[in-house]
Design an enzyme around this catalytic site. Structure first.
Site, PDB file in Angstrom:
ATOM      1  CD  GLU A 442     -11.296  21.194 -62.799  1.00 55.27           C
ATOM      2  OE1 GLU A 442     -10.691  20.105 -62.888  1.00 55.27           O
ATOM      3  OE2 GLU A 442     -11.544  21.723 -61.702  1.00 55.27           O
ATOM      4  N   GLY A 443      -7.355  21.717 -66.375  1.00 56.91           N
ATOM      5  CA  GLY A 443      -6.529  21.367 -67.525  1.00 56.91           C
ATOM      6  C   GLY A 443      -6.707  22.407 -68.601  1.00 56.91           C
TER       7      GLY A 443
END
Length: 593
Positions: A442-443
């Site tokens: 998620e980043g």
């Protein structure tokens, strides 16, 4: 065995994050404390009695791909269906489509319990809820009518398909393509990797949200579109139709979260259907898919930060229970017979207190961020803008600090166990193995640091972060004004940490204004930790200042003092690294050749 800290979570929600104030003001309609207590009490019970007992089974057995189908561990299909039947997937979803419309704070709090019970299990609903958010905000009325209710009920799950083998986090170079059809649908061709719960048999259908590029689209991220691509097509009457042209090619063999199938998905190679191409439906507008996907990703980033909190709390409980039972040597001042429990040894006590302080700090940051999301949703005008900027500022901190804490605390938990922590049968190692993915997906936390420094600090020309720092100063001043001797040097240590944060913030804003983004980014990760540590100290102090709650004020103040006098000294070092480290980083690159 894990035990959901329901009372501690409720206290943090109400008195640190601010839910009690919101309920008193009627911000969320007729929602009251009794209902909040009942919901989270039941969420905790479900985590304790149904999720946690299957965690080790899931870890040992894992999910397996057999004859094109993913087999989940024993008991997991029933576990998921019991979870969905309890209405948990609908907690915060819109009432129009069968949701309960409750605040995001309750979702994040409940997600902590389920992730602590089994992070691998909780990933499936986490991605579904994110897909619901994206579809609800950007999908057409037709798509909503066909898919939303069944996703909200948990009857169908959802996924997020971004990454490709050659692209990693650089979505601008993705190769998955989409072709228009005359009937308004699209055909999707390509391969996606690292797709969490991309294939399984727990539900009858899986709804994939897939990023792809249309022919002639602009280069880079400006030319990406988002498509809804179901595993099974849906007939006009709502029944399931033919199998769509997509399948799981393989599962990754991972360090942790073994029960969560991480899939390589192939779209449009002709395995299913009369022609090649997976049928997809446009979500939002062509070439604006990344904006739609970010709706899902932003909420997922906060949820992932909560995964870190969950792993930290579970690891802390496990280590503390072990330290109370394990006897070795004689601690200074030990008056009992025989060897003392290792919890009595100063080094072990310091480790456990560090684990507790970091866990509680990360939890408070996540809940404060969730509150900002909620307040932005129910507010208008300048008030809405204020809360939107607050949630934007806190999201990268909640994600990165929470997941870093999850890894650090789980590692400390192994250390508390000593050699037994390195042995799988004690269970301490699983928390570290599971937690290690959270700072990556998620980043990555490095990407979160870039986002924090380059996009979030400049909000309102730096006005929002400056206002937030002023709020933190007020809490530190309240500690001094309380005249509570048990706080020790907390007020002064908080003031020092906030001063370090303020100095680093102003330096970064000045570098950005001068166009020296490389200098600013050199210290971005250190700044992210500086912010998280400072918030940990301030939020622990806010909890200690509160007389309401579970009656543990003396212990809260003691933990706050420990954190302030033992952990916050790091902020000065971080500040110096941020302000003075850019030149040495640039010079040292030669050592990487």
């Amino acid at each position: 065995m894990y035990k959901a800290p329901v009372d501690e979570v409720l206290f943090t929600l109400k008195h640190v994050a601010g839910l009690a104030e919101d309920l008193a003001e009627g911000v969320f309609g007729d929602l009251d404390e009794d209902l909040v207590d009942a919901i989270l009490g039941e969420a905790g019970r479900f985590a304790n009695e149904e999720v946690a007992p299957l965690a080790d089974i899931g870890d040992r057995q894992g999910s397996k791909l057999v004859d094109g189908k993913v087999r989940t561990p024993d008991g997991w299909r029933d576990l998921y269906r019991n979870w969905a039947a309890g209405g948990w997937n609908s907690l915060t979803a819109p009432e129009e489509f069968g949701g309960q419309g409750l605040p995001h704070m309750l979702h994040i709090a409940a997600m902590e319990f389920w992730n602590a019970g089994s992070m691998a299990f909780a990933l499936a609903p986490m991605l579904t809820m994110g897909a619901v958010d994206a579809l609800e905000k950007h999908g057409s009325d037709k798509l909503k009518s066909v898919f939303l209710a069944r996703m909200i009920s948990g009857e169908w799950t959802g996924t997020m398909n971004l990454t490709e083998p050659h692209a990693g986090s650089d979505l601008g170079v993705l190769k998955t393509r989409a072709e228009r059809r005359d009937d308004g649908t699209y055909r999707i061709f390509g391969q996606k990797i690292f797709i969490t719960w991309g294939e399984h048999e727990m539900t009858d259908n899986i709804v994939h949200l897939v990023l792809a590029r249309l022919a002639g689209a602009p280069e880079g991220t400006r030319g990406i579109s988002l498509f809804l691509v179901p595993k099974y097509l849906v007939n006009e009457d709502g029944s399931l139709g033919a199998r769509n042209d997509l399948f799981c090619h393989s599962l990754e063999h991972k360090l942790g979260i073994h029960a969560s199938p991480t899939c390589t998905m192939v779209y449009g190679d002709g395995k299913f259907g009369d022609e090649k191409g997976a049928v997809g439906y446009l979500v939002g507008e062509e070439n604006k898919g990344l904006n739609c996907m970010f709706t899902m990703m932003n909420n997922a980033r906060l949820a992932v930060g909560t995964q870190g909190v969950a792993m930290a709390d579970a690891a802390t409980q496990h280590a503390l229970n072990y330290a109370r039972e394990r006897k070795q040597g004689k601690a200074p001042g030990w008056q009992g017979t025989g060897m003392s429990p290792i919890v009595e040894h100063p080094d072990i006590a310091r480790t456990l207190l560090t684990m507790k302080a970091l866990t509680k700090g990360a939890r408070a940051i996540a809940f404060a961020c969730a509150r900002a999301v909620d307040r932005a949703h129910v507010s208008q005008g300048e008030t809405a803008r204020y809360w939107l900027e607050r949630s934007s500022l806190l999201t990268p901190i909640a994600k990165s600090f929470g997941t870093d804490v999850g890894v650090d605390v789980a590692s400390m938990g192994i250390q508390v166990h000593g050699g037994m922590g390195f042995i799988e049968e004690t269970g301490a190692a699983r928390y570290l193995r599971d937690a290690r993915i959270a700072p990556i997906y998620e980043g990555t936390n490095g990407i979160q640091a870039i986002d924090l420094v380059t996009r979030k600090l400049p909000l309102s020309d730096g006005g929002h972060v400056r206002g937030f720092i002023a709020e933190l100063k007020a809490i530190a001043e309240d500690v001094g004004a309380s005249n509570l001797a048990d706080f020790g040097e907390t007020g002064n240590r908080l003031a020092d940490a906030i001063a370090d944060l303020e100095a680093a913030t102003e330096w970064l804003l000045a570098r950005l204004a001068e166009g020296k983004s490389a200098d600013a980014l050199a210290g971005a990760t250190a700044y992210q930790r500086l912010f998280g540590l400072t918030l940990t100290g301030v939020y622990l102090a806010k909890g200690g200042l509160t007389e309401a709650g579970d009656g543990g004020r003396v212990a809260r103040i003691a933990l706050c003092r420990f954190a302030a006098e033992n952990l916050l000294s790091e902020t000065a070092t971080l500040k110096n690294s941020i302000i003075n480290g850019a030149a040495s980083l640039a010079a040292a690159r030669i050592a990487l050749v």
